[in-house]
Write a protein that holds these residues in place. Structure first.
Motif, short mmCIF file in Angstrom:
data_model
loop_
_atom_site.label_atom_id
_atom_site.label_comp_id
_atom_site.label_asym_id
_atom_site.label_seq_id
_atom_site.Cartn_x
_atom_site.Cartn_y
_atom_site.Cartn_z
N GLU A 168 0.82 -1.22 0.00
CA GLU A 168 0.00 0.00 0.00
C GLU A 168 0.85 1.27 0.00
O GLU A 168 0.35 2.37 -0.26
CB GLU A 168 -0.94 0.01 1.21
N GLY A 169 2.11 1.14 0.32
CA GLY A 169 3.02 2.29 0.26
C GLY A 169 2.96 3.22 1.44
O GLY A 169 3.14 4.43 1.27
N GLY A 170 2.74 2.68 2.64
CA GLY A 170 2.75 3.55 3.81
C GLY A 170 2.01 2.95 4.99
O GLY A 170 1.83 1.72 5.09
N LEU A 171 1.53 3.83 5.87
CA LEU A 171 0.89 3.40 7.11
C LEU A 171 -0.54 2.93 6.87
O LEU A 171 -1.28 3.50 6.07
CB LEU A 171 0.87 4.55 8.12
N LEU A 172 -0.90 1.88 7.60
CA LEU A 172 -2.29 1.43 7.68
C LEU A 172 -2.73 1.49 9.14
O LEU A 172 -2.00 1.02 10.02
CB LEU A 172 -2.44 -0.01 7.17
N CYS A 173 -3.90 2.09 9.39
CA CYS A 173 -4.43 2.12 10.75
C CYS A 173 -4.97 0.74 11.11
O CYS A 173 -5.07 -0.15 10.27
CB CYS A 173 -5.51 3.19 10.89
N TYR A 174 -5.35 0.58 12.38
CA TYR A 174 -5.81 -0.74 12.83
C TYR A 174 -7.09 -1.16 12.13
O TYR A 174 -7.36 -2.35 11.97
CB TYR A 174 -5.98 -0.73 14.35
N ARG A 175 -7.89 -0.19 11.67
CA ARG A 175 -9.13 -0.55 10.96
C ARG A 175 -8.85 -1.09 9.56
O ARG A 175 -9.63 -1.88 9.02
CB ARG A 175 -10.04 0.67 10.86
N CYS A 176 -7.77 -0.63 8.98
CA CYS A 176 -7.48 -0.99 7.58
C CYS A 176 -6.37 -2.03 7.45
O CYS A 176 -5.99 -2.40 6.33
CB CYS A 176 -7.07 0.26 6.79
N LYS A 177 -5.86 -2.51 8.57
CA LYS A 177 -4.74 -3.44 8.54
C LYS A 177 -5.05 -4.69 7.73
O LYS A 177 -4.15 -5.29 7.12
CB LYS A 177 -4.33 -3.81 9.96
N GLN A 178 -6.32 -5.10 7.69
CA GLN A 178 -6.67 -6.33 6.99
C GLN A 178 -6.40 -6.25 5.49
O GLN A 178 -6.37 -7.28 4.80
CB GLN A 178 -8.16 -6.69 7.22
N ARG A 179 -6.20 -5.04 4.96
CA ARG A 179 -5.88 -4.92 3.53
C ARG A 179 -4.53 -5.54 3.20
O ARG A 179 -4.26 -5.86 2.04
CB ARG A 179 -5.89 -3.44 3.12
N ASP A 180 -3.67 -5.66 4.20
CA ASP A 180 -2.35 -6.25 3.96
C ASP A 180 -1.94 -7.08 5.17
O ASP A 180 -1.35 -6.57 6.12
CB ASP A 180 -1.31 -5.15 3.71
N PRO A 181 -2.23 -8.37 5.15
CA PRO A 181 -1.88 -9.24 6.27
C PRO A 181 -0.38 -9.31 6.53
O PRO A 181 0.04 -9.68 7.63
CB PRO A 181 -2.42 -10.62 5.83
N GLU A 182 0.44 -8.94 5.53
CA GLU A 182 1.89 -9.00 5.69
C GLU A 182 2.50 -7.68 6.16
O GLU A 182 3.72 -7.56 6.25
CB GLU A 182 2.54 -9.41 4.37
N ALA A 183 1.66 -6.70 6.48
CA ALA A 183 2.17 -5.40 6.94
C ALA A 183 2.94 -5.56 8.25
O ALA A 183 2.62 -6.39 9.09
CB ALA A 183 1.01 -4.42 7.13
N TYR A 184 3.97 -4.73 8.39
CA TYR A 184 4.78 -4.74 9.60
C TYR A 184 4.05 -4.00 10.72
O TYR A 184 3.66 -2.84 10.55
CB TYR A 184 6.12 -4.03 9.37
N GLY A 185 3.88 -4.64 11.88
CA GLY A 185 3.37 -3.93 13.04
C GLY A 185 4.43 -2.96 13.56
O GLY A 185 5.61 -3.32 13.64
N LEU A 186 4.00 -1.74 13.88
CA LEU A 186 4.96 -0.72 14.32
C LEU A 186 4.77 -0.43 15.80
O LEU A 186 3.68 -0.04 16.22
CB LEU A 186 4.77 0.57 13.53
N PRO A 187 5.83 -0.57 16.61
CA PRO A 187 5.75 -0.13 18.00
C PRO A 187 5.44 1.37 18.07
O PRO A 187 5.72 2.11 17.13
CB PRO A 187 7.15 -0.43 18.55
N GLU A 188 4.92 1.80 19.17
CA GLU A 188 4.40 3.16 19.34
C GLU A 188 5.31 4.28 18.84
O GLU A 188 4.84 5.20 18.17
CB GLU A 188 4.04 3.39 20.81
N PRO A 189 6.63 4.28 19.11
CA PRO A 189 7.42 5.45 18.69
C PRO A 189 7.64 5.55 17.19
O PRO A 189 7.90 6.64 16.67
CB PRO A 189 8.76 5.27 19.41
N LEU A 190 7.58 4.44 16.47
CA LEU A 190 8.04 4.45 15.08
C LEU A 190 7.19 5.27 14.11
O LEU A 190 7.75 5.96 13.25
CB LEU A 190 8.22 3.02 14.57
#
Length: 248
Positions: A168-190
């Motif tokens: 997707e080329g950037g950040l996905l919020c928790y509501r949209c995370k399902q669009r990319d199951p392989e997205a990297y989870g980001l710890p709070e500061p990142l």
């Protein structure tokens, strides 16, 4: 007609037995290439001012093709970079990235200042990995393929937690995370640091510290993102990985 420019040497190529072709990022003219005649001769005045990462003022002639350098004056040697293999590795990568992504003869004083300040911070001993990621994001933006880090790329939400999606080329919020199951989870500061790295002028950099695991994760994301969208092979990045300074 001769022009006086302020510039940083980002690449040199030997030409014949005594000359060099010098690629510089300049404040006034953007990225340019010039012939420095006699620069390979050890006793030549050109020899010292045409080394990589030299910051100086130069008298040049620019034509329709390759220009020529008549003389130069050093403003800063950034000597510690050339004397330290780690600093050299990071500075070489930054210089090669600039050379690959910047078009010739298109002045950009902001990018010039970011390059100069980044090299000066590396010279002074600030964390080169963090400095490099800051510069990379600005170069990605300049080249037109920066990731979306100010909000969710899908719905525009500014509410975290976020993941980073390559597809997707950037950040996905928790509501949209399902669009990319392989997205990297980001710890709070990142997510916040990504925004800071993209937008903050390097001159304003204070002391930024990161947990080692967060730094490695962000480095992995940056590398994978560039491999997907950047396109150019960078020999200096391979060297950094050989030194275990970049992680896969």
């Amino acid at each position: 007609m001769l022009d006086k420019v302020e510039g940083i040497v980002i690449r040199t190529t030997n030409y014949g037995e005594t000359h060099k072709i010098v690629t510089m990022m300049t404040r006034e003219k953007g990225k340019i290439g010039v012939m420095a005649r006699g620069a390979k001769k050890p006793k030549s005045r050109m020899s010292s001012i045409t080394q990589p990462f030299i910051h100086g003022t130069f008298l040049i002639h620019i034509g329709s093709g390759l220009g020529s350098m008549s003389q130069g004056e050093m403003l800063s040697s950034l000597r510690s970079i050339r004397e330290d293999i780690v600093k050299t590795a990071y500075a070489s990568y930054i210089a090669e990235l600039t050379d690959k992504l910047i078009e010739e003869k298109q002045p950009d004083p902001f990018i010039y200042e970011q390059l100069l300040q980044t090299l000066e911070w590396i010279h002074e001993g600030k964390d080169p990995n963090i400095l490099t990621m800051m510069y990379e994001l600005k170069m990605f933006k300049k080249a037109g393929f920066a990731p979306v880090v100010d909000h969710c790329v899908q719905c525009g939400s500014q509410d975290g937690p976020y993941s980073f999606s390559m597809s997707e080329g950037g950040l996905l919020c928790y509501r949209c995370k399902q669009r990319d199951p392989e997205a990297y989870g980001l710890p709070e500061p990142l997510p916040k640091l990504l925004r800071v790295f993209l937008h903050m002028d390097a001159k304003r950099l204070g002391q930024i510290t990161m947990k080692e695991e967060n730094k490695k994760l962000l480095r992995q994301i940056m590398d994978e993102y560039y491999d997907r969208y950047g396109g150019y092979f960078l020999k200096s990045k391979k060297f950094l990985k050989q030194l275990d300074l970049f992680t896969d």
